[in-house]
Write a protein that holds these residues in place. Structure first.
Motif, mmCIF file in Angstrom:
data_model
loop_
_atom_site.group_PDB
_atom_site.id
_atom_site.type_symbol
_atom_site.label_atom_id
_atom_site.label_comp_id
_atom_site.label_asym_id
_atom_site.label_seq_id
_atom_site.Cartn_x
_atom_site.Cartn_y
_atom_site.Cartn_z
ATOM 1 N N MET A 233 -13.504 -5.193 24.151
ATOM 2 C CA MET A 233 -12.539 -4.404 24.900
ATOM 3 C C MET A 233 -12.769 -2.924 24.586
ATOM 4 N N SER A 234 -12.665 -2.069 25.564
ATOM 5 C CA SER A 234 -12.891 -0.650 25.373
ATOM 6 C C SER A 234 -11.705 -0.010 24.657
ATOM 7 N N ASP A 235 -11.855 1.306 24.365
ATOM 8 C CA ASP A 235 -10.787 2.023 23.683
ATOM 9 C C ASP A 235 -9.685 2.475 24.635
ATOM 10 N N THR A 236 -9.880 2.243 25.935
ATOM 11 C CA THR A 236 -8.872 2.628 26.912
ATOM 12 C C THR A 236 -7.577 1.869 26.650
ATOM 13 N N ARG A 237 -6.453 2.564 26.743
ATOM 14 C CA ARG A 237 -5.168 1.925 26.516
ATOM 15 C C ARG A 237 -4.802 1.060 27.709
ATOM 16 N N HIS A 238 -4.045 -0.007 27.459
ATOM 17 C CA HIS A 238 -3.744 -0.989 28.486
ATOM 18 C C HIS A 238 -2.267 -1.363 28.479
ATOM 19 N N THR A 239 -1.891 -2.064 29.529
ATOM 20 C CA THR A 239 -0.595 -2.735 29.591
ATOM 21 C C THR A 239 -0.849 -4.234 29.582
ATOM 22 N N ALA A 240 -0.181 -4.945 28.698
ATOM 23 C CA ALA A 240 -0.350 -6.389 28.578
ATOM 24 C C ALA A 240 0.980 -7.091 28.803
ATOM 25 N N LEU A 241 0.908 -8.294 29.340
ATOM 26 C CA LEU A 241 2.066 -9.191 29.411
ATOM 27 C C LEU A 241 1.704 -10.450 28.644
ATOM 28 N N VAL A 242 2.528 -10.797 27.667
ATOM 29 C CA VAL A 242 2.277 -11.952 26.802
ATOM 30 C C VAL A 242 3.475 -12.884 26.877
ATOM 31 N N THR A 243 3.245 -14.134 27.219
ATOM 32 C CA THR A 243 4.335 -15.109 27.255
ATOM 33 C C THR A 243 4.349 -15.927 25.959
ATOM 34 N N GLY A 244 5.500 -16.503 25.660
ATOM 35 C CA GLY A 244 5.651 -17.221 24.395
ATOM 36 C C GLY A 244 5.486 -16.281 23.226
ATOM 37 N N ALA A 245 6.036 -15.053 23.365
ATOM 38 C CA ALA A 245 5.738 -13.973 22.428
ATOM 39 C C ALA A 245 6.596 -13.966 21.174
ATOM 40 N N SER A 246 7.535 -14.883 21.041
ATOM 41 C CA SER A 246 8.454 -14.830 19.909
ATOM 42 C C SER A 246 7.965 -15.579 18.677
ATOM 43 N N ALA A 247 6.813 -16.245 18.774
ATOM 44 C CA ALA A 247 6.309 -17.009 17.628
ATOM 45 C C ALA A 247 4.854 -17.363 17.864
ATOM 46 N N GLY A 248 4.223 -17.852 16.812
ATOM 47 C CA GLY A 248 2.901 -18.450 16.936
ATOM 48 C C GLY A 248 1.845 -17.544 17.529
ATOM 49 N N LEU A 249 1.046 -18.095 18.428
ATOM 50 C CA LEU A 249 -0.057 -17.354 19.025
ATOM 51 C C LEU A 249 0.432 -16.169 19.846
ATOM 52 N N GLY A 250 1.521 -16.344 20.579
ATOM 53 C CA GLY A 250 2.027 -15.250 21.397
ATOM 54 C C GLY A 250 2.422 -14.051 20.561
ATOM 55 N N GLU A 251 3.131 -14.297 19.481
ATOM 56 C CA GLU A 251 3.521 -13.228 18.569
ATOM 57 C C GLU A 251 2.290 -12.537 17.996
#
Length: 251
Positions: A1-19
């Motif tokens: 991944m380049s150094d350019t800043r991004h916007t991400a959407l992550v589901t299941g973000a409260s624990a485990g892999l998502g966190e």
């Protein structure tokens, strides 16, 4: 991944892999839209990552129409997205013939329906922006016939096939699709009431991985051409063995 800043959407973000995805994407993203059901866990993660990224908590149950609608709206308002991580999921454990059908349908809604809706919402934005990255989290259960998790395994097999076909469709748009297929991972998925009959202690220690190296392998593999990513040598060996046995059974 380049150094350019991004916007991400992550589901299941409260624990485990998502966190963990949120943590490892924090230095690469200006904004992370973190989706999960537990508001307190999202708020704690927001505080932890303050100063590294702007984390936008979205409290939503992606197994419901309302939850998906709320998430798609957040994607539109806070995006456009450069990175989409479809990680939310859970599994039942037990004989399908004695299962509660609504529980099994919830597994399907969360892992298939919600994934399709979020990908369908994100791809037009990515095409317009000239590229993007989609990570669909599956499991080595997509390749192995695992007794007592029939619906979960079926959903993950769908995820692999869908991701491979999707990559063929969007490659010309500079969109990279990955299907991550981890093995046993310490995420909390086996600690729910659905897994009361599952004894983690019976599984050999060498089969377990922590979330951090799994996510690190996923993000590192985004720079490669491989769509299906299986972290861990022992997991890759199991997948190869399982596929060989399936081929032999139909010959």
């Amino acid at each position: 991944m380049s150094d350019t800043r991004h916007t991400a959407l992550v589901t299941g973000a409260s624990a485990g892999l998502g966190e963990e995805y949120c943590r490892q994407l924090a230095e690469r993203c200006d904004t992370i839209i973190a989706v999960a059901r537990r508001a307190d866990r999202l708020q704690a993660l927001q505080a932890e990552l303050a100063g590294h990224t702007r984390l936008v908590p979205v409290v939503a149950d992606l197994a419901t129409v309302e939850g998906v609608t709320r998430t798609v709206e957040a994607l539109r308002q806070q995006g456009p997205p450069d990175i989409l991580v479809n990680n939310a999921g859970f599994s039942t454990f037990g004989d399908f013939g004695h299962s509660v059908l609504e529980d099994e349908l919830q597994v399907v809604r969360l892992q298939i329906d919600a994934t399709l809706e979020l990908v369908r919402a994100a791809v037009p934005f990515m095409r317009e922006r000239g590229g993007g990255q989609i990570i669909n989290v599956a499991s080595i259960g997509a390749f192995l016939n695992m007794k007592h998790t029939a619906v979960y395994g079926g959903c993950k097999a769908f995820m692999v096939s869908f991701s491979q076909a999707l990559q063929a469709e969007v490659a010309a748009d500079n969109i990279r699709v990955q299907c991550l297929c981890p093995g046993l991972t310490r995420t909390g998925i086996h600690d729910t009431s659905y897994f009361e009959g599952f004894d983690k202690a019976r599984m050999p220690a060498e089969l377990w991985m922590d979330a951090a190296p799994v996510v690190a392998a996923s993000l590192a593999a985004l720079e490669q051409e491989e769509v299906v990513v299986v972290p861990g040598a022992i997991n890759r060996d199991m997948v190869r063995s399982g596929l060989q046995q399936q081929l032999q059974s139909i010959q």
